[in-house]
Design a protein around this motif. Structure first.
Motif, short mmCIF file in Angstrom:
data_model
loop_
_atom_site.label_atom_id
_atom_site.label_comp_id
_atom_site.label_asym_id
_atom_site.label_seq_id
_atom_site.Cartn_x
_atom_site.Cartn_y
_atom_site.Cartn_z
N GLN A 44 0.83 -1.19 0.00
CA GLN A 44 0.00 0.00 0.00
C GLN A 44 0.87 1.25 0.00
O GLN A 44 0.62 2.20 -0.75
CB GLN A 44 -0.88 -0.05 1.26
CG GLN A 44 -2.04 0.84 1.31
CD GLN A 44 -2.88 0.54 2.55
OE1 GLN A 44 -2.41 -0.06 3.53
NE2 GLN A 44 -4.12 0.95 2.52
N HIS A 74 2.27 4.32 5.69
CA HIS A 74 1.93 2.90 5.55
C HIS A 74 3.17 2.03 5.38
O HIS A 74 3.22 0.91 5.89
CB HIS A 74 0.97 2.70 4.39
CG HIS A 74 -0.42 3.10 4.71
ND1 HIS A 74 -1.26 2.37 5.52
CD2 HIS A 74 -1.14 4.19 4.33
CE1 HIS A 74 -2.42 2.97 5.62
NE2 HIS A 74 -2.37 4.10 4.92
N ASN A 110 -5.57 2.72 8.45
CA ASN A 110 -6.41 2.28 7.34
C ASN A 110 -7.79 2.91 7.38
O ASN A 110 -8.42 3.08 6.34
CB ASN A 110 -6.51 0.75 7.32
CG ASN A 110 -5.28 0.14 6.72
OD1 ASN A 110 -4.95 0.41 5.58
ND2 ASN A 110 -4.57 -0.66 7.51
N TRP A 113 -7.36 5.99 5.65
CA TRP A 113 -7.04 5.73 4.26
C TRP A 113 -8.29 5.35 3.45
O TRP A 113 -8.25 5.22 2.24
CB TRP A 113 -6.00 4.61 4.21
CG TRP A 113 -5.52 4.20 2.88
CD1 TRP A 113 -5.87 3.08 2.19
CD2 TRP A 113 -4.57 4.88 2.06
NE1 TRP A 113 -5.19 3.01 1.01
CE2 TRP A 113 -4.38 4.12 0.89
CE3 TRP A 113 -3.85 6.06 2.20
CZ2 TRP A 113 -3.53 4.49 -0.12
CZ3 TRP A 113 -3.00 6.43 1.19
CH2 TRP A 113 -2.84 5.66 0.05
N TYR A 117 -8.74 4.12 -0.95
CA TYR A 117 -8.90 2.75 -1.44
C TYR A 117 -9.76 1.99 -0.43
O TYR A 117 -9.25 1.28 0.43
CB TYR A 117 -7.55 2.08 -1.61
CG TYR A 117 -7.53 1.04 -2.71
CD1 TYR A 117 -8.26 -0.14 -2.57
CD2 TYR A 117 -6.81 1.23 -3.86
CE1 TYR A 117 -8.25 -1.09 -3.56
CE2 TYR A 117 -6.80 0.28 -4.86
CZ TYR A 117 -7.52 -0.87 -4.70
OH TYR A 117 -7.51 -1.82 -5.69
N TRP A 120 -9.47 -2.17 0.08
CA TRP A 120 -8.19 -2.54 0.67
C TRP A 120 -8.17 -2.15 2.15
O TRP A 120 -7.72 -2.91 3.00
CB TRP A 120 -7.09 -1.82 -0.08
CG TRP A 120 -5.70 -2.36 0.07
CD1 TRP A 120 -5.22 -3.15 1.07
CD2 TRP A 120 -4.62 -2.11 -0.80
NE1 TRP A 120 -3.89 -3.41 0.86
CE2 TRP A 120 -3.50 -2.78 -0.28
CE3 TRP A 120 -4.46 -1.38 -1.96
CZ2 TRP A 120 -2.26 -2.73 -0.89
CZ3 TRP A 120 -3.23 -1.35 -2.55
CH2 TRP A 120 -2.14 -2.03 -2.03
N SER A 121 -8.68 -0.97 2.44
CA SER A 121 -8.69 -0.48 3.82
C SER A 121 -9.58 -1.33 4.71
O SER A 121 -9.21 -1.66 5.83
CB SER A 121 -9.15 0.97 3.87
OG SER A 121 -8.25 1.79 3.19
#
Length: 145
Positions: A44, A74, A110, A113, A117, A120-121
């Motif tokens: 990431q 990250h 995350n 974040w 995305y 993915w998070s």
């Protein structure tokens, strides 16, 4: 005296188990998840550092850092999570505490974040929650702390 229970019992030790905490399944599960989650966080970070235009930049989001900054956050956090996951295999009690803290930091990073995305998070937040649960679910004996 056959029915009074005076027969000798089999040798059974009442001493605490001599096995190390890393042998327990939950700790190993958490360590493997930490290594996997750390690798995903590194990917990431690298993808955010290398190519900023891969991710969508949401306007008017509360946590407004540029993507390169998030990439470095990250990347560093992923390395720390992997190191903490490897330390869990040593069986050290401090590694469990550090694992809980860095998994919490990973979930928080995350969460912030999410606009860049979301899928993915969400997956990494779920992994971090499983890590925290697995590290807290294992048996903490007096010898561990």
């Amino acid at each position: 005296m056959a029915g009074t229970g005076s027969q000798p019992r089999a040798a059974h030790s009442t001493a605490p188990h001599s096995r190390r905490p890393f042998v327990e399944g939950w700790t190993v599960f958490a360590a493997v998840l930490m290594i996997f989650g750390g690798i995903m966080a590194i990917f990431q970070g690298i993808s955010a550092i290398a190519k900023d235009d891969v991710f969508v930049a949401t306007r008017n989001y509360v946590f407004q850092f540029n993507l390169t900054s998030w990439g470095w956050i990250h990347l560093i956090l992923g390395i720390v999570i992997i190191l903490a996951g490897l330390a869990l295999f040593t069986g050290a009690a401090w590694a469990r505490a550090v694992g809980i803290v860095v998994a919490g930091l990973g979930a928080l990073a995350n969460f912030m974040w999410l606009p860049h995305y979301p899928l993915w998070s969400i997956v990494l937040i779920a992994i971090d929650i499983f890590i925290i649960w697995a590290l807290c679910a294992g048996s903490w004996t007096r010898a561990d702390v």
